[in-house]
Design an enzyme around this catalytic site. Structure first.
Site, PDB file in Angstrom:
ATOM      1  N   ARG A  56     -36.517 -15.655 -32.491  1.00 25.35           N
ATOM      2  CA  ARG A  56     -37.884 -15.650 -32.851  1.00 25.35           C
ATOM      3  C   ARG A  56     -38.080 -15.602 -34.071  1.00 25.35           C
ATOM      4  O   ARG A  56     -38.903 -16.069 -34.802  1.00 25.35           O
ATOM      5  CB  ARG A  56     -38.516 -14.052 -32.214  1.00 25.35           C
ATOM      6  CG  ARG A  56     -38.530 -13.805 -30.663  1.00 25.35           C
ATOM      7  CD  ARG A  56     -39.162 -12.598 -30.456  1.00 25.35           C
ATOM      8  NE  ARG A  56     -38.840 -11.403 -30.746  1.00 25.35           N
ATOM      9  CZ  ARG A  56     -37.942 -10.866 -30.043  1.00 25.35           C
ATOM     10  NH1 ARG A  56     -37.221 -11.179 -28.955  1.00 25.35           N
ATOM     11  NH2 ARG A  56     -37.075  -9.496 -30.561  1.00 25.35           N
ATOM     12  N   LYS A 147     -55.985  -8.354 -36.147  1.00 23.32           N
ATOM     13  CA  LYS A 147     -56.524  -9.020 -34.947  1.00 23.32           C
ATOM     14  C   LYS A 147     -56.561  -7.960 -33.881  1.00 23.32           C
ATOM     15  O   LYS A 147     -55.364  -7.398 -33.717  1.00 23.32           O
ATOM     16  CB  LYS A 147     -55.851 -10.411 -34.705  1.00 23.32           C
ATOM     17  CG  LYS A 147     -56.470 -10.949 -33.491  1.00 23.32           C
ATOM     18  CD  LYS A 147     -55.479 -12.247 -33.062  1.00 23.32           C
ATOM     19  CE  LYS A 147     -54.531 -11.716 -31.648  1.00 23.32           C
ATOM     20  NZ  LYS A 147     -54.208 -12.561 -31.155  1.00 23.32           N
ATOM     21  N   GLU A 188     -61.469 -10.669 -31.215  1.00 26.45           N
ATOM     22  CA  GLU A 188     -61.198 -11.493 -30.085  1.00 26.45           C
ATOM     23  C   GLU A 188     -61.710 -11.223 -28.848  1.00 26.45           C
ATOM     24  O   GLU A 188     -60.891 -10.678 -27.868  1.00 26.45           O
ATOM     25  CB  GLU A 188     -59.823 -12.196 -30.155  1.00 26.45           C
ATOM     26  CG  GLU A 188     -59.437 -13.323 -29.180  1.00 26.45           C
ATOM     27  CD  GLU A 188     -57.927 -13.566 -29.481  1.00 26.45           C
ATOM     28  OE1 GLU A 188     -56.947 -12.991 -29.929  1.00 26.45           O
ATOM     29  OE2 GLU A 188     -57.556 -14.657 -28.672  1.00 26.45           O
ATOM     30  N   LYS A 230     -63.149 -14.237 -33.397  1.00 28.41           N
ATOM     31  CA  LYS A 230     -62.300 -15.282 -32.553  1.00 28.41           C
ATOM     32  C   LYS A 230     -62.722 -15.431 -31.142  1.00 28.41           C
ATOM     33  O   LYS A 230     -62.302 -14.478 -30.217  1.00 28.41           O
ATOM     34  CB  LYS A 230     -60.920 -14.517 -32.830  1.00 28.41           C
ATOM     35  CG  LYS A 230     -59.649 -15.573 -32.305  1.00 28.41           C
ATOM     36  CD  LYS A 230     -58.478 -15.330 -32.675  1.00 28.41           C
ATOM     37  CE  LYS A 230     -57.349 -16.220 -32.043  1.00 28.41           C
ATOM     38  NZ  LYS A 230     -56.316 -16.099 -32.611  1.00 28.41           N
TER      39      LYS A 230
END
Ligand code: 13P
Length: 363
Positions: A56, A147, A188, A230
């Site tokens: 990752r 977020k 979002e 978003k």
């Protein structure tokens, strides 16, 4: 009668607004590189790479190694917790690599979706407990925006009234907490593309969801000028047989946003939601060329649509790293043109072979 006591000082508001505007300044959008460990497993599996912490890190390094060409294209990068504390091969922290380019660092602060019992497979998003403390720590560690993702599905009876109000409330509560800690919330509320619904139905549901979101934002006294939205683009469901042009998608998307999103919101940065890279760019370009007044910057906050070809180019091989970074830079440049309505398009629009759609996608 409701009453608003002071929530933020003028100085706090100024900082939030300036940060939000910087992220979406002209020609810039957001790289969403905040896939959780579980989401990375799915990504890496597509190219035969094992989902280890090191792999990752290697893939994130491919993205963050991009040279100064991305400075004019990317205003913010969203990190996952693990990535925020990782370093390059040369020992430089990823946060420093991004911030040294004048790009702002964001962090995914939700803790994923959980079922809403008694509904037809609907969810809310958890992670409010301890959020204030986590935001304060992330801010110290270099993040300036946060977020939170909520997910809803379109069906004959979905999203339910409960799913809409619960998700709107949790988004607004998150926004309020983030702002108290000086972090710009990027909220979002995603409508998944799963289903056979047409463009009109997606537009209708998007309008209902965004109306509820901004009612909740008002109820929670959120300072809109210091927030980013978003949203999903308004697109037909993946199972819809009717085809629509990019101009149809653009008109439906902008109509929905204009009916529901206050002009005070600092910017709108779309998720790509399983569209192919090219499709997402062409749609973003069409949205910016749509002949309706646009009170906000309309840009990208793409995950899959900025990373898919980089991932395919890499396939876990050291010798492919440079080529993979180039692929990412190419998508960043294309989307920088698209968010100014200047992308002329490639000839592989709607190239479904490279679609990145996965049903009921979880992040
Ligand atoms: P996609 O662009 O891949 O939909 O992801 C954006 C994102 O950040 C989802 O939370």
């Amino acid at each position: 009668m409701t009453h608003q006591f002071t929530a933020l000082t003028e100085a706090q508001k100024k900082e939030l607004h300036e940060t939000a505007m910087r992220i979406v300044s002209p020609g810039k959008g957001i790289l969403a590189a905040d896939e959780s460990v579980g989401s990375m497993a799915k990504r890496l599996a597509q190219v035969g790479v094992e989902n280890t912490e090191e792999n990752r890190r290697q893939f994130r390094q491919i993205l963050f190694n991009a040279d100064d060409r991305i400075i004019s294209c990317i205003g913010g990068v969203i990190f996952f917790h693990e990535t925020l504390y990782q370093h390059s091969d040369g020992g430089v922290s990823f946060v420093k690599m991004i911030r040294d380019r004048g790009i702002l660092v964001g962090i995914k602060v939700d803790k994923g979706v959980v079922p809403l019992a008694g509904t037809c497979g609907e969810t809310t998003t958890q992670g409010l407990d301890g959020l204030s403390e986590r935001c304060a720590q992330y801010k110290k560690d270099g993040a300036s925006f946060a977020k939170w993702r909520c997910v809803m599905k379109i069906g004959d009876a979905n999203p339910s009234k409960l799913a809409i109000s619960e998700n709107a409330n949790v988004l607004a509560r998150c926004a309020s907490i983030c702002q108290q800690q000086g972090m710009v919330p990027i909220i979002e509320p995603e409508l998944l593309p799963d289903g056979e619904h047409d463009l009109k139905r997606c537009q209708y549901i998007t309008e209902k969801v965004l109306t509820a979101v901004y009612q909740a934002m008002s109820d929670h006294h959120v300072y809109l000028e210091g927030t980013l939205l978003k949203p999903n683009m308004v697109t037909p469901g993946h199972g819809c047989s009717k085809k629509y042009s990019p101009e149809d998608v653009a008109m439906a998307t902008l109509t929905a946003l204009r009916r529901t999103v206050p002009p005070a919101v600092a910017g709108v940065a779309f998720l790509s939601g399983g569209q192919s890279e090219e499709e997402a760019s062409v749609h973003l370009n069409a949205i910016n060329n749509c002949p309706l007044a646009k009170p906000w910057t309309l840009t990208f906050s793409f995950g899959r649509a900025l990373q898919a070809s980089a991932l395919r180019a890499w396939r876990g091989h050291k010798e492919n790293e440079k080529a993979a970074t180039e692929q990412f830079i190419r998508r960043a440049e294309v989307n920088s043109l698209a968010c100014r309505g200047k992308y002329k398009g490639a000839d592989n629009y709607a190239d479904s072979a490279h679609g990145v759609y996965g049903s009921c996608y979880s992040y």
